[in-house]
Write an enzyme that holds these catalytic residues in place. Sequence first.
Site, PDB file in Angstrom:
ATOM      1  N   ASP A 177       0.877  -1.171   0.000  1.00 16.67           N
ATOM      2  CA  ASP A 177       0.000   0.000   0.000  1.00 16.67           C
ATOM      3  C   ASP A 177       0.918   1.226   0.000  1.00 16.67           C
ATOM      4  OD1 ASP A 177      -1.877   1.942   0.330  1.00 16.67           O
ATOM      5  OD2 ASP A 177      -2.639   1.248   2.258  1.00 16.67           O
ATOM      6  N   GLU A 207      -0.680  10.510   1.006  1.00 16.92           N
ATOM      7  CA  GLU A 207      -2.043   9.956   0.970  1.00 16.92           C
ATOM      8  C   GLU A 207      -2.450   9.414   2.326  1.00 16.92           C
ATOM      9  OE1 GLU A 207      -5.093   6.697   0.187  1.00 16.92           O
ATOM     10  OE2 GLU A 207      -3.196   6.642   1.228  1.00 16.92           O
TER      11      GLU A 207
HETATM   12 ZN   LIG Z   1      -3.355   3.216  -0.173  1.00 18.97          ZN
END
Ligand SMILES: [Zn+2]
Length: 347
Positions: A177, A207
């Site tokens: 991720d 993010e």
């Molecule tokens: Zn992510």
Amino acid sequence: MSINENLAKLSNACGVTGRENEVRELMIRLMTPYVDEIVVDRLENVIAIKKGKEKSPKIMLAAHMDEVGLMVKTITKDGFLQFAKMGGIDDRILPAQKITVFSRKGPFPGIIGSKPPHIQKEEERKKITTFDELFIDIGAESKEDTLALGVAVGDPVGFDVKCIELGRDVVVGKAFDNRAGCVTMIEALKLMEKTDCTVCAVGTVQEEVGLRGAAGAAFGVDPDLAIALDVTIAGDVPGVKEFDTSVKMGKGPALTISDSGLITNPKILRWLVDTAEEEKIPFQLETGLLGSTDAARISLTRQGIPCGNISIATRYIHSPVGMLSLKDIENSAKLTVAAIQRIKKYF
Ligand SMILES: [Zn+2]
């Protein structure tokens, strides 16, 4: 380079949120052969542009480059480092992890230490040790010793894990991720032949702390539509109910219908589902998710931008041992490219 090689390189690199430079340099190198121009904006998002015809739609692909990690917060007089969390990390996975502190004098290996269980009281052993009770031990003798090594407050700290292949196209590593999304984006650029639309492939920053980089990037790129390439939680492990998440590792790209920040634009969803069906690419649909992605932020930029998500089902995200199927990355890249090729039918 293959999907596997790119993922290993990107997974092993450090990109703790707000300190994405190593990943950004790699992204620039890996995207350069397939695009006309690369720019880095003021927030340090990287934007790789494949130019198309003037009147054709401009599409933004977004994959965030940052990963969850830690940051040095205080240095004790004995030379131990106390830390803040950068992004959502479960405190329970932290004790005894091998980590790397990225100081201005270079990377330093260390471990996350805690009070030994042998000398804990009964009640202490029953409760979760939270991150503020843990510390990083780099083997230093004192605060002066630590400072002399170049370690300072604010240094990013990442998990020290190398990406490995388990066979059957399954790999394990840190920061999937969202290096999985980064690799999908690179692979899509590689597979993409000449297209009328302009494609802006954006590696975004920050993010994990609130979709921050995507905001500035989307405003600057000003696309007609956008797709975020990210990971999603694979629910195919013991203890997870189908209702909580039905998405499974290795069963194809996951298309979001809704999450906590985005209701996918119906036209975008139709476009992606039709493409997958016509191209016989396996896919999964998911809805009612609690998290969200860059698409949530991009969709609210300017007067609004139609957005969707293509996600890789990944087990154990936000831990040092994420697991995914390389086939899902391959199919997500194929779906992205096939959708762009038939964009004129929809937009
Ligand atoms: Zn992510």
